[in-house]
Motif scaffolding. Sequence first.
Motif, PDB file in Angstrom:
ATOM      1  N   SER A 191       0.901  -3.975   0.893  1.00 16.11           N
ATOM      2  CA  SER A 191       0.278  -3.944  -0.635  1.00 16.11           C
ATOM      3  C   SER A 191       1.603  -3.468  -1.414  1.00 16.11           C
ATOM      4  CB  SER A 191      -0.713  -3.163  -0.731  1.00 16.11           C
ATOM      5  OG  SER A 191      -1.082  -2.850  -2.039  1.00 16.11           O
ATOM      6  N   ASN A 193       3.536  -3.043  -5.368  1.00 13.70           N
ATOM      7  CA  ASN A 193       3.145  -2.585  -6.539  1.00 13.70           C
ATOM      8  C   ASN A 193       4.333  -2.670  -7.659  1.00 13.70           C
ATOM      9  OD1 ASN A 193       0.152  -1.779  -5.822  1.00 13.70           O
ATOM     10  ND2 ASN A 193       1.511  -0.331  -4.593  1.00 13.70           N
ATOM     11  N   TYR A 195       4.709  -1.504 -11.371  1.00 14.08           N
ATOM     12  CA  TYR A 195       4.343  -0.687 -12.529  1.00 14.08           C
ATOM     13  C   TYR A 195       5.338  -1.012 -13.833  1.00 14.08           C
ATOM     14  CZ  TYR A 195       1.690   1.393  -8.951  1.00 14.08           C
ATOM     15  OH  TYR A 195       0.964   1.535  -7.492  1.00 14.08           O
ATOM     16  N   ILE A 207      -2.669   3.438 -10.916  1.00 11.29           N
ATOM     17  CA  ILE A 207      -3.741   3.610  -9.756  1.00 11.29           C
ATOM     18  C   ILE A 207      -4.662   4.704  -9.862  1.00 11.29           C
ATOM     19  CG2 ILE A 207      -4.510   3.560  -7.365  1.00 11.29           C
ATOM     20  CD1 ILE A 207      -2.017   1.861  -6.367  1.00 11.29           C
ATOM     21  N   HIS A 210      -7.452   7.967  -5.324  1.00 11.09           N
ATOM     22  CA  HIS A 210      -8.327   7.524  -4.173  1.00 11.09           C
ATOM     23  C   HIS A 210      -7.687   8.010  -3.025  1.00 11.09           C
ATOM     24  CE1 HIS A 210      -4.439   5.124  -4.351  1.00 11.09           C
ATOM     25  NE2 HIS A 210      -4.581   4.928  -3.176  1.00 11.09           N
ATOM     26  N   ASP A 212      -6.586   6.883   1.030  1.00  9.44           N
ATOM     27  CA  ASP A 212      -6.436   5.788   1.707  1.00  9.44           C
ATOM     28  C   ASP A 212      -7.240   5.366   3.169  1.00  9.44           C
ATOM     29  OD1 ASP A 212      -4.520   5.122   0.045  1.00  9.44           O
ATOM     30  OD2 ASP A 212      -2.775   5.411   1.451  1.00  9.44           O
ATOM     31  N   LEU A 219       4.709   4.736   2.697  1.00  9.27           N
ATOM     32  CA  LEU A 219       5.026   4.254   1.617  1.00  9.27           C
ATOM     33  C   LEU A 219       6.567   4.264   1.087  1.00  9.27           C
ATOM     34  CD1 LEU A 219       3.624   3.373  -1.440  1.00  9.27           C
ATOM     35  CD2 LEU A 219       3.976   5.802  -1.818  1.00  9.27           C
ATOM     36  N   LEU A 227       3.841   8.661  -8.587  1.00  7.36           N
ATOM     37  CA  LEU A 227       3.078   9.046  -7.555  1.00  7.36           C
ATOM     38  C   LEU A 227       2.517  10.487  -7.559  1.00  7.36           C
ATOM     39  CD1 LEU A 227       1.299   8.259  -5.002  1.00  7.36           C
ATOM     40  CD2 LEU A 227       3.315   9.147  -3.617  1.00  7.36           C
ATOM     41  N   HIS A 266      -4.696  10.639  -4.109  1.00 10.27           N
ATOM     42  CA  HIS A 266      -3.457  10.397  -4.832  1.00 10.27           C
ATOM     43  C   HIS A 266      -3.696   9.162  -5.957  1.00 10.27           C
ATOM     44  CE1 HIS A 266      -3.645   7.837  -1.364  1.00 10.27           C
ATOM     45  NE2 HIS A 266      -2.939   7.012  -1.946  1.00 10.27           N
ATOM     46  N   VAL A 268      -1.422   6.985  -9.391  1.00 10.10           N
ATOM     47  CA  VAL A 268      -0.185   6.575  -9.874  1.00 10.10           C
ATOM     48  C   VAL A 268      -0.117   6.651 -11.396  1.00 10.10           C
ATOM     49  CG1 VAL A 268       1.918   4.828 -10.195  1.00 10.10           C
ATOM     50  CG2 VAL A 268       0.975   5.301  -7.899  1.00 10.10           C
ATOM     51  N   ARG A 276       8.405   1.319 -12.010  1.00  8.62           N
ATOM     52  CA  ARG A 276       8.022   1.675 -10.500  1.00  8.62           C
ATOM     53  C   ARG A 276       7.728   0.394  -9.602  1.00  8.62           C
ATOM     54  NH1 ARG A 276       6.417   6.008  -7.555  1.00  8.62           N
ATOM     55  NH2 ARG A 276       4.971   5.510  -5.781  1.00  8.62           N
ATOM     56  N   SER A 278       6.688  -0.209  -5.552  1.00  2.44           N
ATOM     57  CA  SER A 278       6.403   0.453  -4.073  1.00  2.44           C
ATOM     58  C   SER A 278       5.959  -0.398  -3.313  1.00  2.44           C
ATOM     59  CB  SER A 278       5.305   1.457  -4.674  1.00  2.44           C
ATOM     60  OG  SER A 278       4.170   1.287  -5.159  1.00  2.44           O
ATOM     61  N   ALA A 280       3.712  -0.465  -0.106  1.00  2.00           N
ATOM     62  CA  ALA A 280       2.665   0.347   0.893  1.00  2.00           C
ATOM     63  C   ALA A 280       2.393  -0.279   2.098  1.00  2.00           C
ATOM     64  CB  ALA A 280       1.624   0.884   0.153  1.00  2.00           C
ATOM     65  N   PHE A 282      -0.104  -0.522   5.320  1.00  2.00           N
ATOM     66  CA  PHE A 282      -1.444   0.321   5.886  1.00  2.00           C
ATOM     67  C   PHE A 282      -1.438  -0.006   7.402  1.00  2.00           C
ATOM     68  CE2 PHE A 282      -2.512  -0.707   1.277  1.00  2.00           C
ATOM     69  CZ  PHE A 282      -2.971   0.856   1.210  1.00  2.00           C
TER      70      PHE A 282
HETATM   71  O1  AKG Z   1       2.520   2.568  -5.726  1.00  2.00           O
HETATM   72  C1  AKG Z   1       2.019   3.709  -4.961  1.00  2.00           C
HETATM   73  O2  AKG Z   1       2.891   4.387  -4.758  1.00  2.00           O
HETATM   74  C2  AKG Z   1       0.667   4.006  -4.733  1.00  2.00           C
HETATM   75  C3  AKG Z   1       0.202   2.970  -3.809  1.00  2.00           C
HETATM   76  C4  AKG Z   1      -0.987   3.453  -2.995  1.00  2.00           C
HETATM   77  O3  AKG Z   1      -1.364   4.505  -3.324  1.00  2.00           O
HETATM   78  C5  AKG Z   1      -2.090   2.404  -2.399  1.00  2.00           C
HETATM   79  O4  AKG Z   1      -1.595   1.312  -2.263  1.00  2.00           O
HETATM   80  O5  AKG Z   1      -3.034   2.980  -1.828  1.00  2.00           O
END
Ligand code: AKG
Length: 336
Positions: A191, A193, A195, A207, A210, A212, A219, A227, A266, A268, A276, A278, A280, A282
């Motif tokens: 995933s 991101n 921003y 974000i 939440h 995970d 990440l 973050l 956490h 964002v 930003r 990122s 991620a 999982f």
């Molecule tokens: O962009 C981020 O660092 C957060 C990503 C995140 O927390 C997520 O995808 O669950």
Amino acid sequence: MKADKDLRWFDVEFVPENYIFSKENRGRNHDIPVCDSIPVIDLAKANGHTHQPIEAVLAASQEIGLFQVINHGVPEKTLNDAMSVVKEFFDMPSKDRTGIVPHMKNWIYTNSTDYAKDGVHLWRENLKHPCHPLEKSVPLWPQKPTRYQEAISAYVVEIQKLSLRILEMICKGLGLDPGYFNDKSEVQLLSTNFYPPCPDPSLTLGILAHQDPSLITLLYQGNSTGLQVLKDGEWINVGAIPNAFVVNIGNQLEIISNGKFKSIKHRVVNSTHETRRSIATFVNPSPDCVIEPAKILVNELEPVRYKASQYKEYVHRNKAFGDYTIALQNAVQSES
Ligand SMILES: O=C(O)CCC(=O)C(=O)O
Ligand SMILES: [Fe+2]
């Protein structure tokens, strides 16, 4: 002034009303301190003779549920290549990002304007796709930028190695049987991101808060900040350490550890000047895998705190990763 056709949703002077979150949900930005109590663990010290990193990983997983790792062995070039194709993806003209019918079996690109939480849009764009099994997944990924599939599959291979290494440390540290995480630790979902800068980050969020739903999440955030984690009731910034990975204990590991480890909340926050990006990944159990507290961690003093559940049931019940993502994952799994 840009030509009209180049304007994107974030090319605005003021934050549009449908991006303004309620006061209790909003982010406060980088004026709050970077937390120096977020552990940074040097994996180069894990060389057979010393248990130091294992102890550090255990302590961090228990106290915070999040830590950073450095000297992790993932080549800098792999990181840079991955981040550079992610940048190219989000910088492409929008027609190239929406070419494939989304939320079927390929990938999902979510523009900020496509997604609203309780009617409010997040200040971010997102691209998600499955990664497992890797050979079957790669051809389904975006074909533009042209280097995307190559750079991201090299990245996923490294993440699989690194996550196994971290999980081996956790396995030893918790006293679980070797191989305990074997069917619980595939890099299943990536995933990414984007921003963009925001005219007033005190009103928006990248974000929402939440936890995970993964086993663990790795990440990579390049050099960007934003973050935040909720520690002792306060939102604190996780610092940007060049080439480090943020490792996040997911809900499934909290369950397996019978609550010894914490899956931390956490979110964002946005910035006025910084973009930003990122990535991620999982690391998740396979869908049929039953997740429950490890027997060895349950006793009279530590009674069972969580119910056993198949991972796919957990994902379904909690709408983890969102509806579209379930469809994506099921599509690849049912073909394999
Ligand atoms: O962009 C981020 O660092 C957060 C990503 C995140 O927390 C997520 O995808 O669950
Ligand atoms: Fe997360």
